[in-house]
Write a protein that holds these residues in place. Structure first.
Motif, PDB file in Angstrom:
ATOM      1  N   THR A  69      -2.714  -5.584   9.829  1.00 34.68           N
ATOM      2  CA  THR A  69      -2.397  -6.844   9.156  1.00 34.68           C
ATOM      3  C   THR A  69      -1.028  -6.785   8.488  1.00 34.68           C
ATOM      4  OG1 THR A  69      -4.729  -7.274   8.753  1.00 34.68           O
ATOM      5  CG2 THR A  69      -3.162  -8.470   7.378  1.00 34.68           C
ATOM      6  N   ASN A  70      -0.708  -5.651   7.881  1.00 37.78           N
ATOM      7  CA  ASN A  70       0.580  -5.495   7.199  1.00 37.78           C
ATOM      8  C   ASN A  70       1.706  -5.098   8.136  1.00 37.78           C
ATOM      9  OD1 ASN A  70       0.534  -5.872   4.206  1.00 37.78           O
ATOM     10  ND2 ASN A  70      -1.301  -4.637   4.495  1.00 37.78           N
ATOM     11  N   GLN A  71       1.403  -4.884   9.394  1.00 39.64           N
ATOM     12  CA  GLN A  71       2.384  -4.467  10.388  1.00 39.64           C
ATOM     13  C   GLN A  71       3.102  -3.201   9.941  1.00 39.64           C
ATOM     14  OE1 GLN A  71       4.895  -7.793  11.455  1.00 39.64           O
ATOM     15  NE2 GLN A  71       3.165  -9.199  11.326  1.00 39.64           N
ATOM     16  N   GLY A  72       2.315  -2.226   9.520  1.00 39.00           N
ATOM     17  CA  GLY A  72       2.877  -0.951   9.071  1.00 39.00           C
ATOM     18  C   GLY A  72       3.575  -1.097   7.730  1.00 39.00           C
ATOM     19  N   ALA A  73       4.791  -0.579   7.646  1.00 43.77           N
ATOM     20  CA  ALA A  73       5.554  -0.612   6.399  1.00 43.77           C
ATOM     21  C   ALA A  73       6.235  -1.955   6.170  1.00 43.77           C
ATOM     22  CB  ALA A  73       6.593   0.507   6.408  1.00 43.77           C
ATOM     23  N   PHE A  74       6.105  -2.886   7.096  1.00 42.59           N
ATOM     24  CA  PHE A  74       6.792  -4.178   6.991  1.00 42.59           C
ATOM     25  C   PHE A  74       6.190  -5.080   5.920  1.00 42.59           C
ATOM     26  CE2 PHE A  74       7.264  -8.640   8.291  1.00 42.59           C
ATOM     27  CZ  PHE A  74       8.648  -8.740   8.235  1.00 42.59           C
ATOM     28  N   GLY A  75       4.870  -5.153   5.857  1.00 43.42           N
ATOM     29  CA  GLY A  75       4.199  -6.079   4.952  1.00 43.42           C
ATOM     30  C   GLY A  75       4.154  -5.581   3.512  1.00 43.42           C
ATOM     31  N   THR A  76       3.870  -6.515   2.612  1.00 44.81           N
ATOM     32  CA  THR A  76       3.715  -6.164   1.197  1.00 44.81           C
ATOM     33  C   THR A  76       2.301  -6.492   0.745  1.00 44.81           C
ATOM     34  OG1 THR A  76       4.539  -8.317   0.465  1.00 44.81           O
ATOM     35  CG2 THR A  76       6.159  -6.547   0.685  1.00 44.81           C
ATOM     36  N   PHE A  77       1.888  -5.833  -0.314  1.00 43.54           N
ATOM     37  CA  PHE A  77       0.529  -6.001  -0.817  1.00 43.54           C
ATOM     38  C   PHE A  77       0.487  -5.594  -2.286  1.00 43.54           C
ATOM     39  CE2 PHE A  77       1.008  -1.883   1.166  1.00 43.54           C
ATOM     40  CZ  PHE A  77       0.531  -1.004   0.219  1.00 43.54           C
ATOM     41  N   ALA A  78      -0.609  -5.928  -2.936  1.00 44.13           N
ATOM     42  CA  ALA A  78      -0.842  -5.515  -4.318  1.00 44.13           C
ATOM     43  C   ALA A  78      -1.585  -4.185  -4.309  1.00 44.13           C
ATOM     44  CB  ALA A  78      -1.648  -6.578  -5.063  1.00 44.13           C
ATOM     45  N   PHE A  79      -1.189  -3.298  -5.209  1.00 48.16           N
ATOM     46  CA  PHE A  79      -1.814  -1.976  -5.301  1.00 48.16           C
ATOM     47  C   PHE A  79      -2.177  -1.705  -6.750  1.00 48.16           C
ATOM     48  CE2 PHE A  79      -1.573   2.643  -5.922  1.00 48.16           C
ATOM     49  CZ  PHE A  79      -2.511   3.045  -4.984  1.00 48.16           C
ATOM     50  N   THR A  80      -3.401  -1.242  -6.983  1.00 41.29           N
ATOM     51  CA  THR A  80      -3.865  -0.887  -8.319  1.00 41.29           C
ATOM     52  C   THR A  80      -3.671   0.606  -8.534  1.00 41.29           C
ATOM     53  OG1 THR A  80      -5.517  -2.641  -8.236  1.00 41.29           O
ATOM     54  CG2 THR A  80      -5.819  -0.934  -9.901  1.00 41.29           C
ATOM     55  N   ASP A  81      -2.892   0.957  -9.546  1.00 40.28           N
ATOM     56  CA  ASP A  81      -2.621   2.354  -9.862  1.00 40.28           C
ATOM     57  C   ASP A  81      -3.926   3.038 -10.280  1.00 40.28           C
ATOM     58  OD1 ASP A  81      -1.862   4.802 -10.991  1.00 40.28           O
ATOM     59  OD2 ASP A  81       0.005   3.985 -11.778  1.00 40.28           O
ATOM     60  N   PRO A  82      -4.346   4.095  -9.565  1.00 40.45           N
ATOM     61  CA  PRO A  82      -5.602   4.764  -9.908  1.00 40.45           C
ATOM     62  C   PRO A  82      -5.574   5.475 -11.260  1.00 40.45           C
ATOM     63  CG  PRO A  82      -4.647   5.701  -7.893  1.00 40.45           C
ATOM     64  CD  PRO A  82      -3.733   4.643  -8.370  1.00 40.45           C
ATOM     65  N   TRP A  83      -4.396   5.742 -11.808  1.00 45.41           N
ATOM     66  CA  TRP A  83      -4.294   6.444 -13.089  1.00 45.41           C
ATOM     67  C   TRP A  83      -4.545   5.516 -14.279  1.00 45.41           C
ATOM     68  CZ3 TRP A  83      -2.105   8.561  -8.917  1.00 45.41           C
ATOM     69  CH2 TRP A  83      -2.136   9.940  -8.804  1.00 45.41           C
ATOM     70  N   ASP A  84      -3.946   4.325 -14.254  1.00 46.06           N
ATOM     71  CA  ASP A  84      -4.047   3.466 -15.440  1.00 46.06           C
ATOM     72  C   ASP A  84      -4.533   2.050 -15.160  1.00 46.06           C
ATOM     73  OD1 ASP A  84      -1.826   2.284 -14.280  1.00 46.06           O
ATOM     74  OD2 ASP A  84      -0.411   3.048 -15.761  1.00 46.06           O
ATOM     75  N   GLY A  85      -4.824   1.718 -13.912  1.00 43.64           N
ATOM     76  CA  GLY A  85      -5.355   0.406 -13.572  1.00 43.64           C
ATOM     77  C   GLY A  85      -4.326  -0.713 -13.509  1.00 43.64           C
ATOM     78  N   THR A  86      -3.046  -0.387 -13.652  1.00 47.39           N
ATOM     79  CA  THR A  86      -1.994  -1.400 -13.553  1.00 47.39           C
ATOM     80  C   THR A  86      -1.893  -1.886 -12.115  1.00 47.39           C
ATOM     81  OG1 THR A  86      -0.764  -0.329 -15.324  1.00 47.39           O
ATOM     82  CG2 THR A  86       0.460  -1.864 -13.927  1.00 47.39           C
ATOM     83  N   VAL A  87      -1.799  -3.196 -11.933  1.00 44.42           N
ATOM     84  CA  VAL A  87      -1.646  -3.772 -10.601  1.00 44.42           C
ATOM     85  C   VAL A  87      -0.161  -3.994 -10.337  1.00 44.42           C
ATOM     86  CG1 VAL A  87      -2.181  -5.728  -9.106  1.00 44.42           C
ATOM     87  CG2 VAL A  87      -3.899  -4.873 -10.711  1.00 44.42           C
ATOM     88  N   TYR A  88       0.343  -3.396  -9.271  1.00 45.19           N
ATOM     89  CA  TYR A  88       1.727  -3.566  -8.841  1.00 45.19           C
ATOM     90  C   TYR A  88       1.717  -4.537  -7.665  1.00 45.19           C
ATOM     91  CZ  TYR A  88       2.724   0.322 -11.894  1.00 45.19           C
ATOM     92  OH  TYR A  88       2.849   1.125 -12.998  1.00 45.19           O
ATOM     93  N   PRO A  89       2.255  -5.754  -7.847  1.00 47.18           N
ATOM     94  CA  PRO A  89       2.082  -6.803  -6.844  1.00 47.18           C
ATOM     95  C   PRO A  89       2.977  -6.689  -5.610  1.00 47.18           C
ATOM     96  CG  PRO A  89       3.351  -7.631  -8.685  1.00 47.18           C
ATOM     97  CD  PRO A  89       2.927  -6.234  -9.041  1.00 47.18           C
ATOM     98  N   ASN A  90       4.006  -5.848  -5.640  1.00 49.52           N
ATOM     99  CA  ASN A  90       4.949  -5.791  -4.530  1.00 49.52           C
ATOM    100  C   ASN A  90       5.081  -4.350  -4.044  1.00 49.52           C
ATOM    101  OD1 ASN A  90       6.923  -6.306  -2.664  1.00 49.52           O
ATOM    102  ND2 ASN A  90       8.518  -6.766  -4.140  1.00 49.52           N
ATOM    103  N   CYS A  91       4.149  -3.931  -3.200  1.00 55.78           N
ATOM    104  CA  CYS A  91       4.139  -2.569  -2.661  1.00 55.78           C
ATOM    105  C   CYS A  91       4.138  -2.615  -1.140  1.00 55.78           C
ATOM    106  CB  CYS A  91       2.911  -1.805  -3.149  1.00 55.78           C
ATOM    107  SG  CYS A  91       2.891  -1.534  -4.924  1.00 55.78           S
ATOM    108  N   SER A  92       4.501  -1.501  -0.532  1.00 57.44           N
ATOM    109  CA  SER A  92       4.446  -1.390   0.926  1.00 57.44           C
ATOM    110  C   SER A  92       4.045   0.032   1.296  1.00 57.44           C
ATOM    111  CB  SER A  92       5.791  -1.753   1.565  1.00 57.44           C
ATOM    112  OG  SER A  92       6.802  -0.877   1.113  1.00 57.44           O
ATOM    113  N   LEU A  93       3.629   0.201   2.536  1.00 57.19           N
ATOM    114  CA  LEU A  93       3.274   1.520   3.035  1.00 57.19           C
ATOM    115  C   LEU A  93       4.543   2.310   3.323  1.00 57.19           C
ATOM    116  CD1 LEU A  93       0.367   0.578   5.464  1.00 57.19           C
ATOM    117  CD2 LEU A  93       0.181   1.616   3.200  1.00 57.19           C
TER     118      LEU A  93
END
Length: 119
Positions: A69-93
């Motif tokens: 779906t993300n077409q590898g490293a091309f797409g962006t997504f939200a990622f929740t930091d497992p350490w502190d629960g902060t959501v980073y809205p602009n991440c990529s693989l």
């Protein structure tokens, strides 16, 4: 917006996991040998190495579908930091491929790099 897949346990990652924080600095060297340094972005950039093991077939399929779906490293997504629960809205693989290993029933494993992007 897409979000990083969550395991059926509700976790984003398993141990061991690694998080790095870096600053994107640049240096310009002049002909007289002096340097001028400046920061390319206003704050730190985060990167996570997520290693997953003992995944069942549904979890492996979710990661494979997420990669497609993300077409590898091309797409962006939200990622929740497992350490502190902060959501980073602009991440990529960190790569365009997913090295998934199926060692047996309910024994899949993979490793992904998640990078925070700056707009």
């Amino acid at each position: 917006m897409a979000t990083f897949p969550i395991l059926k346990t509700g976790a984003v990652a398993q141990y061991p996991a690694r998080r790095t924080v870096r600053y994107q600095n640049q240096a310009v060297r002049f002909l007289d040998g002096t340097e001028q340094r400046y920061r390319d972005c206003g704050g730190p950039l985060h990167q996570w190495e997520i290693r997953l093991a003992l995944l069942d077939e549904a979890e492996m399929a979710a990661f494979e579908a997420f990669l497609e779906t993300n077409q590898g490293a091309f797409g962006t997504f939200a990622f929740t930091d497992p350490w502190d629960g902060t959501v980073y809205p602009n991440c990529s693989l960190g790569a365009d491929d997913l090295a998934a290993v199926a060692a047996g029933e309910m024994d899949g494993s993979t490793r992904v790099i998640v990078r925070e992007n700056r707009a």
